[in-house]
Design an enzyme around this catalytic site. Sequence first.
Site, PDB file in Angstrom:
ATOM      1  N   ALA A 101       0.865  -1.183   0.000  1.00  0.00           N
ATOM      2  CA  ALA A 101       0.000   0.000   0.000  1.00  0.00           C
ATOM      3  C   ALA A 101       0.899   1.228   0.000  1.00  0.00           C
ATOM      4  CB  ALA A 101      -0.908   0.007   1.230  1.00  0.00           C
ATOM      5  N   LYS A 102       0.325   2.374  -0.247  1.00  0.00           N
ATOM      6  CA  LYS A 102       1.060   3.642  -0.157  1.00  0.00           C
ATOM      7  C   LYS A 102       0.034   4.753  -0.034  1.00  0.00           C
ATOM      8  CE  LYS A 102       5.402   4.981  -0.263  1.00  0.00           C
ATOM      9  NZ  LYS A 102       6.510   4.261   0.376  1.00  0.00           N
TER      10      LYS A 102
END
Length: 411
Positions: A101-102
Site C-alpha cells: 500500500a502507499k
Amino acid sequence: MNALAATNRNFKLASRLLGLDSKLEKSLLIPFREIKVECTIPKDDGTLASFVGFRVQHDNARGPMKGGIRYHPEVDPDEVNALAQLMTWKTAVAKIPYGGAKGGIGCDPSKLSISELERLTRVFTQKIHDLIGIHTDVPAPDMGTGPQTMAWILDEYSKFHGYSPAVVTGKPIDLGGSLGRDAATGRGVMFGTEALLNEHGKSISGQRFVIQGFGNVGSWAAKLISEKGGKIVAVSDITGAIKNKDGIDIPALLEYTKQHRGVKGFDGADPIDPNVILLEDCDILVPAALGGVINRENANEIKAKFIIEAANHPTDPDADEILSKKGVVILPDIYANSGGVTVSYFEWVQNIQGFMWEEEKVNDELKTYMTRSFKDLKEMCKTHSCDLRMGAFTLGVNRVAQATILRGWGA
C-alpha cells in the site's frame, strides 16, 4: 518513463518469465482499493485550508497491506500507485507476510506549523480509519512524515478502535516503536551491499562510495558503511554536495549536519556541483534521494561499477539498459531498501505480542532476512537467466501469484 509505467513494465517482464496467464496477471496488477479524500482544517490564523489525501491498497494476498504515508506538494496518484505496487513485490521479496500500500497528502509540510500538521493528520485518519487496521493495512512514515505523525495516527485511530499500537509502524519508542527502526533502511542497504560484494569476492572495506541523499537512509548507510571500512568520497543533500577523495570523516559530518541541517559548508571536504554527484569516480554509487535520477541523459557517464538503489525507483528503464551494456551491476530497490519494511514487520510482531526485543536481536534478525532474501533472489536469477532486477521481480511476483492461486483468487 514515469514510476508507474516503469513498475508495470518490470512486472510484465517478470510475468512473462514466470509464464503467468493473462487473467492472473491482470488481477495482480489492478489495485485492491484506491482512496481519495478531502481534508479541510482550520489554519492557525483561523482561515480554512483543504488538502487532498490518497491511500492506494494494492494487494493483500500474503497478508495485511503495508506502506508509507508521504506529505509532499507533488503527491501524485500515479506515483502513489507505483509505490503501492512496489511494496507488494518488496514485502514478498523480503518474505514477510504483508501486501503493498502507499499513501500521501498533497501539502508542503515545511509551510505548516506543528499544530496544523497534527490537525491535518487527525482529519486524514478520521477519513480512512475504517479502511486501515492491524490486520488490514498498516501505514508507516515516508517522505515528509515521521514518528510524530505515526503517534498522531495511532492516537486518532485508537479513539475509534481502542488502543491499537500495531496499526502503524515507525512510531516513537515510548508508544511501542521498535529499537533499531530508525537505522533499519540504511542498515539493510549495508547488509545488501555486503551480500552483493561477497558474491563478487569483495568486501565493503576499501571500496569507494558516493551517496546521493544524506537524509535518514543515506546518513545511516554512510555511518554503517564507514564503520565497515568503506570510504565515502562524496555525498549530497538538498543543501549541496561535498567531496574528499581521501574519504569524508562521516562521524564529523553527522555532527555537522545536526547543527547546520545540511552538508553545505562542511570544512572536511570540498564543495562540488550537486548535479554531477552521480558522475563522480567511485566503486559503488548509492542513490538515496529521489526517483528517476539515473536516466538516459547521464547513464553513460556513470563511473561506478555497482549501484545500490537505496531510494525508490532511482534508475529508469532506459538507464538500466545502458548500464547493463556497460557491465554495471545494479542492486534493485525492491531488495536493497527493504530493511525498513522488514523492521516495521518486527515492530508489528512485537506490538501484537506485547513483548519488545533488544536492539541486538532486531539487527541480527534483519541481517538474517536480508541475507536469505539475497540468496533467494540469486536463485531466481539462475533459474530465469536474468539480472538482479528481474531476479527480484520474478521472486516477488511469483510469491504473490502463488498466494493468490492458493486462496482461490486466480480465476
